[in-house]
Design an enzyme around this catalytic site. Sequence first.
Site, short mmCIF file in Angstrom:
data_model
loop_
_atom_site.label_atom_id
_atom_site.label_comp_id
_atom_site.label_asym_id
_atom_site.label_seq_id
_atom_site.Cartn_x
_atom_site.Cartn_y
_atom_site.Cartn_z
N GLY A 160 0.80 -1.23 0.00
CA GLY A 160 0.00 0.00 0.00
C GLY A 160 0.83 1.27 0.00
N GLU A 161 2.14 1.15 0.31
CA GLU A 161 2.96 2.34 0.42
C GLU A 161 3.88 2.49 -0.79
OE1 GLU A 161 4.08 3.23 4.55
OE2 GLU A 161 2.69 1.66 5.16
N MET A 162 5.15 2.10 -0.67
CA MET A 162 6.04 2.29 -1.81
C MET A 162 6.08 1.05 -2.72
SD MET A 162 8.75 4.38 0.49
CE MET A 162 10.06 4.89 -0.62
#
Lengths: 361, 106
Positions: A160-162
């Site tokens: 969900g982030e990088m």
Amino acid sequence: MSGFFPRRSTLLATAIVAAGLGAIGFASISLGAVIVGETRRIDLGQKAAPGMDAMKTQYKRPATIPFPKENPYTPEKAALGKQLYFDTRLSVSMAQSCASCHSPGFGWGDGLAVGVGHGMAKLGRHSPTIVNAAWGEIFMWDGRLATLEEQALGPIQAPGEMNMPLEQLMSRLTSIAEYKPLFAAAFPGEGMSAKTLAKAIATYERTVVSERAPFDAWIEGNEKAISEEAKRGFAVFNGKGLCSACHEGWNFTNDGFQDIGLPSKDIGRGEFVPGVIKMQHAFKTPGLREIERRSPYMHDGSLATLEAVVEHYDHGGVDRPSRSDLMKPLGLTAQEKSDLVTFMKTLTSNLSPTAVPVLPR
Amino acid sequence: MHKTILFALVILSGLSAGALAANQVIHQQGRVFSSESVTIKKGGALTFVNDDSIPHNVMSATKGSEFNLGSQAPGMSTDVTFKETGDVQVICAIHPRMKMMVKVTD
Ligand SMILES: [Cu+2]
């Protein structure tokens, strides 16, 4: 002497309860290697509330940054870590760096209610600041990572982030020719790996320290450094407001986990300590340095201003079994609330601008 | 039935011994356990006293020795008896800097 006899009868009762429990499931309850006896009240005596000078001694800035012996500071490591921190190529989209969500422009947060991750999707929680992370005991709002080195790799890989698998990341960085000598200088004999990358980023993050604020000058003896309102606010902070029970010491946190009664469904620390009531809806106490620049507030970014935060604490939040026993209506006056906010603003330092590094090609 | 009574007696005598002997006391003032590591005899007890100004939550997640005192208010004291040899890591669920080791010996 006489005290023994009432004790013994309660012990007998305990034993009977234990035996009774046996009928319905000894294995999980009473056959454990540890037995908890009954809790009793003891006399701690009356402790006088500490005076202003005694309170102030708790807030002196440390003279040096602590670096772990497994990852000591070197300027080469910190410089490499800074480049990696600001390098968007650490994300699969090549659009996000650590600094996207932990930006020096916003007190090392992102100024948003909740973070924004891969594909501009909203995340579940407010991006925490990295200011004074060197003093952190445990990381993430829910404490799921033990070191800053582990923390550095968390958001890089999180889908969900990088969203960047470490293997893919290392092969991408290897193809950027100028990174190789920088890793070689920072980690002689070790070179490029996810481990050295994490060590470099963590080393750089440890150098991000809140600079001297008016509050520090006051603590060090300059009575004119902060206003009388702020000094009164400091007294409320340490007294009636109970703030310093958790926001303690020069960085204003003991890294403890508390349910402060926000209505959010997120159980936070409870996910990792399911059997402990007080850990449900509990989140790590954030430090308060640079707090004025870090709005909106709380783990879910649900409160827009420091005034709203003070109102929340004065009210006490949602009363539920997990709520910290320290959360209760405080009965603060309008003057006390306003003094508290004035005090918190004395924690804002004159941050010098952070130069964005030239990145390897 | 007979077994249950016997078991109850074992627990009773164990607790009594723990209660009558002077337990080692673990203080929590200043958000820290007063000992980093203690050694006690199997069947012995420690007394966890919250002589701090805020609640603590003493517990252990060590396999087989799990326990949880829950929120322990200032001014409260609880005895914990350790019946098996081995190392038990005791922590405060609230304050991650509060950690200690209980070494239970024969
Ligand atoms: Cu504690």
